[in-house]
Design an enzyme around this catalytic site. Structure first.
Site, short mmCIF file in Angstrom:
data_model
loop_
_atom_site.label_atom_id
_atom_site.label_comp_id
_atom_site.label_asym_id
_atom_site.label_seq_id
_atom_site.Cartn_x
_atom_site.Cartn_y
_atom_site.Cartn_z
N ARG A 28 38.38 44.49 54.41
CA ARG A 28 37.38 45.70 54.96
C ARG A 28 36.39 44.83 55.65
O ARG A 28 35.85 45.36 56.50
CB ARG A 28 37.09 46.42 53.71
CG ARG A 28 36.13 45.86 52.85
CD ARG A 28 35.77 46.81 51.78
NE ARG A 28 37.17 46.69 50.67
CZ ARG A 28 37.53 47.75 49.75
NH1 ARG A 28 36.26 48.20 49.33
NH2 ARG A 28 38.43 47.60 49.05
N ASP A 38 49.03 38.72 53.66
CA ASP A 38 47.89 39.54 53.71
C ASP A 38 47.67 39.56 55.42
O ASP A 38 46.31 40.27 55.70
CB ASP A 38 46.72 38.98 53.19
CG ASP A 38 45.68 39.90 52.47
OD1 ASP A 38 46.38 41.03 52.45
OD2 ASP A 38 44.77 39.79 52.04
N ASP A 94 45.36 35.08 51.20
CA ASP A 94 44.19 35.60 50.24
C ASP A 94 43.95 35.16 48.96
O ASP A 94 44.84 35.43 48.13
CB ASP A 94 44.25 37.06 50.21
CG ASP A 94 43.10 37.82 49.73
OD1 ASP A 94 41.96 37.16 49.38
OD2 ASP A 94 43.25 39.19 49.53
N LYS A 109 41.99 35.68 42.55
CA LYS A 109 43.48 36.29 41.89
C LYS A 109 43.93 35.52 40.75
O LYS A 109 44.34 34.27 40.89
CB LYS A 109 44.38 36.54 43.17
CG LYS A 109 43.82 37.47 44.27
CD LYS A 109 44.95 37.50 45.12
CE LYS A 109 44.50 38.32 46.56
NZ LYS A 109 44.14 39.65 46.28
ZN LIG Z 1 41.65 40.11 48.94
#
Ligand SMILES: [Zn+2]
Length: 477
Positions: A332, A269, A251, A258
């Protein structure tokens, strides 16, 4: 009568074969192995017990004999003692150790099991990329007469499944992308005895899994969707229990990149997906009579000119339109399609697990996991199992007001809930895609740790395999 011994052998990695690159545990019965302790040593040991001054005493003789003693403690302390002993043996480069209980120890089966659990779980090491490997073989001989009713095979297999999960997570994405992950799932299914079906990009497109496909847009590796089925003939449940795990193999955050070192360790992740694989491997290997299905959507979350951007509106598998306000809230999106897919099985319960939010890690640290859901009875049982195996859960609210925070002015929902209640708004997003009893585990804090603590090595911890295994096993009692 001489004791017979059960042998647990810890072996190093086989570096030539990636799929089998896990430490292996084999249980061998060795009737000719025996250990004679002199009466003076036994007396010395028994005195120590009466004094209760020492945690454990190794006794070294001319041969390789070693005896371990422990005083009564809580289960987690016994696991830590087991880990401390393993570390010591490894440090001393012991290749053989023998374990036999002295009658006066007074340890219950559960306490013996906890000690051995800490010992065996400590033996994992991920050093396949090191030229100078520290992994060494070690044999542990356990007196069957003393530990006759301990479920040693069960523990050995559970530890093996644990190691597999850790390795899946510890492998970096250049060795463990979505395709390699799914190949591993197939191999592990054959090895442990469960069915696998891997859906590839064409099938994922045909199913219109809009969340998984959107996250995958920036990747040069296609997504996969692994379906694991363990349906033993003697299953006590008619409808399946479904485990869903987030499988984001790396990720970057996508265009909501990030920054400031937050990208480091993001190979972890897919820890939820790996835990689904490990849990079903342990259940199948130990022939637990429970019908369980695992679902793991897998992709990385990277950047390219074609990648998902903020402001995009995507359509999920169930038809819900989602305004993407943050591409780093991708977990999600992939989970939502898997939760919708789960409906076709008419499940009795669905448990999803994911390294989902930094907000969860901020609450629990590495000491536990956040739990939310719509089935309080099952949550209570999970919390009990968590206390037993020390993979503890803390319940957070899922009040209806959190759903309002996911409001979008131009789509059915936003994938971002705003600055408050990050764990709860993420769960509220997932809840939208469920119509069955459901529990969500946010393992962001406990799944991957920086420093070794006891039997948890730095890197992947395989949380919540022991929790789920215990929870499901107890349903069968
Ligand atoms: Zn993420």
């Amino acid at each position: 009568m001489q004791d017979t011994y059960l042998n647990v052998r810890f072996t190093s990695y086989d570096n030539k074969d990636q799929v089998r690159a896990f430490p292996s545990f084999s249980l061998l019965t060795s009737p000719d192995q025996h250990v004679d302790l002199s009466p003076s040593i036994v007396a010395r040991i028994e005195r120590s017990f009466e004094d209760k001054k020492t945690d454990f005493i190794p006794v070294f003789t001319d041969e390789y004999h070693l005896l371990v003693l422990i005083v009564n403690k809580d289960l987690e302390q016994l696991r830590l003692d087991g880990a401390a002993l393993y570390t010591r043996l490894k440090h001393e480069r012991f290749e053989n150790s023998v374990w036999r209980e002295i009658e006066k120890s007074g340890l219950s089966q559960q306490e013996q099991y906890a000690f051995l659990e800490g010992f065996i779980l400590s033996s994992y090491a991920f050093d396949k990329y090191k030229t100078d490997k520290k992994t060494q073989s070690m044999d542990l001989w356990i007196a069957k007469k003393s530990f006759v009713s301990l479920e040693l095979d069960k523990l050995s297999l559970l530890a093996h499944a644990h190691s597999i999960c850790k390795t899946l997570v510890n492998e970096p994405v250049n060795y463990m992308d979505s395709l390699v992950f799914s190949e591993n799932v197939e191999q592990i299914g054959k090895q442990f005895g469960f069915q696998t079906e891997i859906l590839h990009k064409e099938q994922i497109e045909a199913l219109q899994m809009g969340g998984l496909l959107a996250v995958n847009k920036g990747s040069s590796t296609p997504p996969t969707f692994s379906v694991l089925t363990y349906q033993p003939q003697d299953a006590i449940n008619a409808k399946p229990l479904i485990l869903v795990g987030k499988g984001v193999t790396f990720d970057t955050g996508g265009y909501s990149l990030k920054i400031s070192g937050n990208m480091l360790t993001m190979k972890c992740d897919m820890a939820g997906g790996a835990a689904v694989v490990g849990t079903i491997a342990a259940l199948a290997g130990n022939k637990i009579p429970y019908y369980v299905i695992g679902l793991v959507p897998a992709t990385d979350n990277k950047i390219s000119s074609n990648a998902l951007v903020v402001d995009d509106i995507i359509t999920m598998m169930d038809g819900t339109s989602v305004e993407v306000q943050n591409t780093d809230a991708e977990g999600r999106l992939v989970l939502a399609d898997a939760l919708h897919y789960a409906k076709r099985f008419d499940p009795e319960l669905v448990i999803d697990m994911a390294t989902l939010t930094g907000a969860s890690a901020a609450i629990t640290g590495s000491f536990g996991t956040a739990v939310l859901g719509n089935e309080q009875h099952e949550i209570n049982k999970l919390i009990e199992s968590g206390e037993l195996v020390y993979e503890r859960l803390v319940q957070l609210p899922l009040w209806k007001e959190y759903r309002e925070l996911l409001h979008s002015s131009i789509a059915d929902m936003s994938n971002l809930g705003g600055p408050i209640g990050g764990v709860s708004t993420a769960a509220a997003f997932l809840q939208h895609f469920t119509d069955y009893p459901w529990v969500h585990l946010d393992i962001a804090g406990a799944a991957f740790i920086k420093e070794t603590k006891g039997y948890r090595q730095s890197g992947a911890t395989a949380t919540p395999i022991r929790l789920l295994y215990t929870f499901i096993e107890q349903k069968c009692r």
